[in-house]
Design an enzyme around this catalytic site. Structure first.
Site, PDB file in Angstrom:
ATOM      1  N   THR A   1      30.199  12.720 -80.794  1.00 53.48           N
ATOM      2  CA  THR A   1      28.668  12.003 -81.103  1.00 53.48           C
ATOM      3  C   THR A   1      28.204  12.138 -82.360  1.00 53.48           C
ATOM      4  O   THR A   1      28.851  12.907 -83.011  1.00 53.48           O
ATOM      5  CB  THR A   1      27.759  13.117 -80.418  1.00 53.48           C
ATOM      6  OG1 THR A   1      27.938  14.468 -80.540  1.00 53.48           O
ATOM      7  CG2 THR A   1      27.971  12.809 -78.721  1.00 53.48           C
ATOM      8  N   THR A   2      27.469  11.336 -82.899  1.00 59.28           N
ATOM      9  CA  THR A   2      26.939  11.380 -84.163  1.00 59.28           C
ATOM     10  C   THR A   2      25.568  11.753 -84.392  1.00 59.28           C
ATOM     11  O   THR A   2      24.693  11.632 -83.581  1.00 59.28           O
ATOM     12  CB  THR A   2      26.903   9.782 -84.709  1.00 59.28           C
ATOM     13  OG1 THR A   2      26.398   8.969 -83.555  1.00 59.28           O
ATOM     14  CG2 THR A   2      28.363   9.259 -84.999  1.00 59.28           C
ATOM     15  N   HIS A   3      25.442  12.252 -85.489  1.00 58.04           N
ATOM     16  CA  HIS A   3      24.138  12.965 -85.930  1.00 58.04           C
ATOM     17  C   HIS A   3      23.460  12.822 -87.201  1.00 58.04           C
ATOM     18  O   HIS A   3      23.332  13.941 -87.873  1.00 58.04           O
ATOM     19  CB  HIS A   3      24.420  14.525 -85.389  1.00 58.04           C
ATOM     20  CG  HIS A   3      25.087  14.802 -84.148  1.00 58.04           C
ATOM     21  ND1 HIS A   3      24.162  14.841 -82.963  1.00 58.04           N
ATOM     22  CD2 HIS A   3      26.245  14.902 -83.908  1.00 58.04           C
ATOM     23  CE1 HIS A   3      24.928  15.149 -81.838  1.00 58.04           C
ATOM     24  NE2 HIS A   3      26.064  15.146 -82.372  1.00 58.04           N
ATOM     25  N   PRO A   4      23.171  11.594 -87.534  1.00 55.95           N
ATOM     26  CA  PRO A   4      22.726  11.271 -88.801  1.00 55.95           C
ATOM     27  C   PRO A   4      21.428  11.958 -89.312  1.00 55.95           C
ATOM     28  O   PRO A   4      21.408  12.334 -90.179  1.00 55.95           O
ATOM     29  CB  PRO A   4      22.701   9.799 -88.819  1.00 55.95           C
ATOM     30  CG  PRO A   4      22.407   9.297 -87.291  1.00 55.95           C
ATOM     31  CD  PRO A   4      23.403  10.414 -86.597  1.00 55.95           C
TER      32      PRO A   4
END
Ligand code: CA
Length: 315
Positions: free
Chosen positions: A240-243
């Site tokens: 998962t990405t968490h910008p």
């Protein structure tokens, strides 16, 4: 604690970013800009997230602009339910929070809060920059009173996420991004490539987080269900990405930004393929004064510890 305002299009990682900001800052208020999913759903998501943090009815939520500066008529900007689920919350369809949004418009809240605390307010921008640009347009005198802005947006000469050239927040409202970037306010940009390099949580990380067994870790797992599969299919990323959460961590502890440099950055607003592209003039070819501190590397281990501290504390 530092006073901040969060400007968000609350869905997916925005929620964890809000939890992170509530942990590390005195959040004066949350303002909602059109972006990820349907506007009213974003408002509900922000209210729900405040409740998850145990701060229901303590942090006001303000509705702002529902679409970009140049939106004409009813035509919606591109929302991304495919990334975050139909509700922007991994398809969880949580019950509405008790707290309701404030009557005041988001940009009036931003303007008044900056005037009430001159030199103290940090804006944490994790959405298209419509609200912030409109606040600067309505009252340019706030420019000299805003302490600084941290922006999740753009890329530093890297692959975009909504088009090959553009990152989503700048793509949705490139004109707003131009206004904010050229405002003269101190600002730091954490681009999409920082997110893909340093924020990804893979299966092992998720297992570690789930094992925390807190309300926070359970919430994290729920809202990330849809994005995990999307990242695998579309971005070829294993996790998962968490910008937005990464942006909050950088704002809370700048020392995790182990490399950064001030460059001239501007936004392509036309372009056949490149609308919303952030031009980072690394070699100063345009001859303009550097205006943005661009984050170039992050200490991933410390970032992850900060995230875990946030989720552990929500019980
Ligand atoms: Ca966002």
């Amino acid at each position: 604690m530092r006073r901040v305002i969060i400007d968000t299009d609350t869905a997916g990682d925005d929620t964890i970013a809000i939890l992170t900001a509530l942990h590390y800052f005195q959040v004066e208020g949350i303002t909602i800009t059109g972006g990820n999913v349907q506007f009213d759903q974003q408002v509900e998501n922000a209210l729900y997230t405040v409740e998850v943090a145990g701060k229901g009815e303590q942090v006001p939520v303000y509705k702002g602009h529902e679409g970009p500066l140049l939106q004409i008529g009813e035509k919606q900007h591109r929302t991304v339910e495919d990334v975050h689920g139909s509700d922007g919350m991994g398809g969880a369809n949580f019950a509405p929070a008790i707290q309701r949004p404030e009557a005041k418009h988001a940009i009036d809240f931003i303007i008044e809060t900056v005037h009430n605390h001159p030199g103290e307010i940090t804006l944490l921008a994790i959405a298209p920059l419509t609200n912030i640009a409109m606040a600067l347009k309505k009252d340019p005198t706030i420019k000299s009173k805003i302490r600084d802005i941290f922006i999740m947006g753009g890329t530093n000469n890297s692959l975009g996420n909504i088009t090959p050239a553009a990152e989503y927040n700048f793509y949705v409202d490139p004109e707003a991004a131009r206004i904010v970037l050229n405002s003269g306010i101190e600002m730091t940009m954490v681009g999409w490539e920082m997110c893909t390099k340093f924020s990804i949580m893979d299966d092992d990380d998720h297992e570690e987080i789930v094992n925390l067994n807190t309300k926070g870790s359970e919430f994290f797992a729920t809202i990330n269900r849809v994005v995990k599969q999307f990242n695998k299919d579309v971005h070829k990323l294993n996790g998962t990405t968490h910008p937005d959460t990464l942006l909050m961590a950088v704002a809370a502890d700048e020392s995790i930004m182990i490399e950064s440099h001030k460059f001239y950055v501007d936004i392509e607003t036309k372009g056949e393929f490149t609308r919303g592209y952030s031009v980072v003039d690394i070699n100063g070819r345009l001859g303009n004064q550097p205006n943005v501190r661009v984050c170039q590397a992050i200490n991933r281990d410390v970032y992850k510890e900060m995230l875990i501290d946030v989720l552990k504390a929500i019980n």
